[in-house]
Design an enzyme around this catalytic site. Structure first.
Site, PDB file in Angstrom:
ATOM      1  N   ASP A 204       0.984  -1.212   0.184  1.00 27.17           N
ATOM      2  CA  ASP A 204      -0.090  -0.087  -0.176  1.00 27.17           C
ATOM      3  C   ASP A 204       0.990   1.096  -0.063  1.00 27.17           C
ATOM      4  OD1 ASP A 204      -3.044   0.957   0.297  1.00 27.17           O
ATOM      5  OD2 ASP A 204      -2.383   1.640   2.331  1.00 27.17           O
ATOM      6  N   GLU A 258      14.391 -15.863  -0.112  1.00 25.78           N
ATOM      7  CA  GLU A 258      14.500 -16.151   0.736  1.00 25.78           C
ATOM      8  C   GLU A 258      13.431 -17.493   0.671  1.00 25.78           C
ATOM      9  OE1 GLU A 258      15.613 -15.183   4.875  1.00 25.78           O
ATOM     10  OE2 GLU A 258      16.388 -13.256   4.708  1.00 25.78           O
TER      11      GLU A 258
END
Ligand code: NOJ
Length: 543
Positions: A204, A258
């Site tokens: 956002d 990751e």
């Protein structure tokens, strides 16, 4: 080539506006169990992923975009276990789930802000936000002239005389992203949801996080007021699109990378088309919403220019672009395309959708043609819940039911965004047209049932069956992102292009039929007339 390792590149992502999708418990507000119960609808559409708008604990000053706890579910939407169950059901159906992250501001009820209010000026608790002394001899003027996107000033004064900054409502204080504690906390939040199994994030206000806080604060002289207007090019606006913001996304990308299977992020960044690619460089976010496409008037030249610029921008950084027609912040395109070009839509909403009148037949045809245009383009398409039902804007909501903070903050000069947020109709009749066993937080129009999913199921010329057919067909042309315009006789009224090796899309913006290029016709948004493509119609051909 699109595969699991870069699934977002040509994905269709369905936006679930959580409060208005489906309500399982009858409180009139959508919830996670409701969403789970409708996953068959989503699966039958054939989309790759859903994006869930905020479902976090929130006092609802801005319908959930004012978050008071970033790592939980608001009881009105369910529980963390409901989210786990939803993730499992979606994944079972091969649907990925991305969630909203709201890093620019939190709720004024967030423990950090409450702590800041209780603390003295200059303390670490205040430094997580943007507190400043006011201007003028007694500090009674705001520290700068910055304006809120929702109307009014962007500064609110607290009891001890200091002011805090909020780009949106006063209940949404901006966080201070120069503060390492804020950064670390959001990194923990990202990991929290990634560990829970979400497939990515919609970020956002991605362009607003960093501010120029060097004293004295600089005035903007009105450059910050127009909604969705891009800030200036230079990266030196006091709070929009500053160059330093990118460093945040570089650190986020390291975390995202990751995780396996790969997760994806999409930026909500209201910046210029030329600055947008900076957000999707290979070590930053994966995608960014294309609001330029969303704002195109129904006009071949506008679409051609935006498509060219969007493709060039995304390609320059090795990303794919997105295509967006509607979302929970704008007037639904089914209605927009039926208004004369240049209509003042704020005034149109204030007139209750009567002045001017929507040209319904044109609106319907154009919204259908736009769907085929959007779904044929290379890149990913974001479909806002209800556009697959052809929902119009509800422009005549009773004024006393409006919930958007814009309505009050603008002193009733703008009704805001509630008209595109009205809960979905699932059945032709019954309580809240199948939205849930009770009512609905925004009133549904009496004729809402005619747009119901149930009423369109299996109906050949319905919006629902058009979207299903198009998304299914699109899959067979995935994996080849090449794009080329094809020559047409009337370039100012007709768009024709080839996507990949074999999908040709032709869109006729004229008011008379045009000939189609040779090739097997696969799908049209409305029937051909004597083998020709009528006005406001799109066709897909193999070729
Ligand atoms: C963009 C969101 O889409 C909108 O609904 C919200 O009001 C603002 N950001 C503030 O969070």
């Amino acid at each position: 080539m699109v595969d699991d390792s870069n699934w977002w590149r040509e994905a269709v992502v369905y936006q679930v506006y959580v409060p208005s999708f489906a309500d399982s418990d009858g409180d009139g507000i959508g919830d996670l169990r409701g969403i789970e119960s409708k996953l068959d609808h989503v699966a039958a559409l054939g989309v790759d992923a859903i994006w869930l708008t905020p479902f976090y604990p929130s006092p609802w000053a801005d319908a959930g975009y004012d978050v008071s706890d970033y790592r939980d579910v608001d009881p009105r939407h369910g529980t963390l276990d409901d989210l786990r169950a939803l993730l499992a059901s979606a994944h079972q159906r091969g649907i990925r789930v991305i969630v909203d992250i709201v890093p620019n501001h939190c709720s004024d009820q967030h423990p950090w802000f409450q702590e800041a209010l209780a603390a003295a000026p200059g303390t670490p608790a205040r430094d997580r936000f943007i507190f400043r002394d006011g201007r003028g001899p007694d500090g009674s003027l705001p520290p700068a002239d910055w304006r809120s996107k929702f109307g009014g000033g962007a500064w609110t004064r607290v009891a001890d005389g200091q002011w805090y900054m909020h780009i949106f409502a006063a209940e949404q204080p901006d966080l201070n992203w120069d503060n390492p504690e804020v950064r670390a906390d959001f990194e923990d939040t990202l990991r929290f949801w990634l560990d829970l199994g979400v497939d990515g994030f919609r970020v956002d206000v991605a362009h607003g996080l960093r501010k120029d806080l060097v004293e004295p604060l600089r005035d903007t002289h009105g450059l910050d007021t127009a909604p969705l207007n891009a800030p200036p090019e230079g990266g030196d606006h006091p709070f929009w699109d500053r160059d330093e913001v990118h460093e945040i996304y570089r650190s986020w990308r390291k975390i995202i990378d990751e995780y396996q299977p790969p997760r994806a992020t999409v930026a909500e960044a209201g910046v210029s088309l030329s600055r947008l690619p900076r957000y999707i460089r290979p070590d930053e976010l994966h995608q960014a919403f294309n609001f330029f496409y969303l704002r195109c008037a129904w006009d071949a030249d506008s679409f051609r220019d935006v498509i060219d610029a969007s493709l060039a921008g995304a390609t320059s950084v090795g990303a794919t672009t997105t295509w967006v027609l509607s979302n929970h912040d704008v007037i639904r395109h089914r209605s927009r395309y039926g208004l004369p070009a240049g209509t003042d839509t704020v005034a149109w909403l204030l007139s209750g959708g009567t002045s001017p009148e929507v040209d319904e037949p044109a609106a319907r045809r154009r919204a259908r043609a736009a769907a085929l245009l959007t779904l044929a383009l290379p890149g990913s398409a974001y479909v806002y819940q209800g556009e697959e039902l052809g929902l119009p804007e509800v422009a005549d909501l009773p004024l006393d039911r409006l919930r958007d903070p814009m309505w009050e903050r603008t002193g009733h000069a703008s009704k805001g965004r509630d008209g595109c947020r009205v809960p979905l109709p699932w059945t032709s009749d019954g309580p809240s047209f199948g939205f849930g066993p009770g009512g609905s937080w925004l009133p549904q129009p009496p004729d809402w049932g005619r747009y119901a999913a149930q009423a369109q199921q299996g109906v050949a010329d319905s919006f629902l069956e058009l979207y299903r057919a198009a998304i299914r067909l699109r899959r067979s042309f995935r994996g080849d992102e090449r794009f080329a315009w094809l020559p047409v006789a009337d370039e100012s009224r007709v768009l024709a292009f080839r996507k990949g090796a074999g999908l040709v899309c032709v869109v006729n913006f004229a008011d008379h039929p045009v000939a189609l290029p040779p090739g097997e016709v696969l799908l049209t948004s409305d029937p051909l007339v004597d083998g020709q493509l009528p006005g406001d119609t799109a066709a897909w051909l193999r070729g």
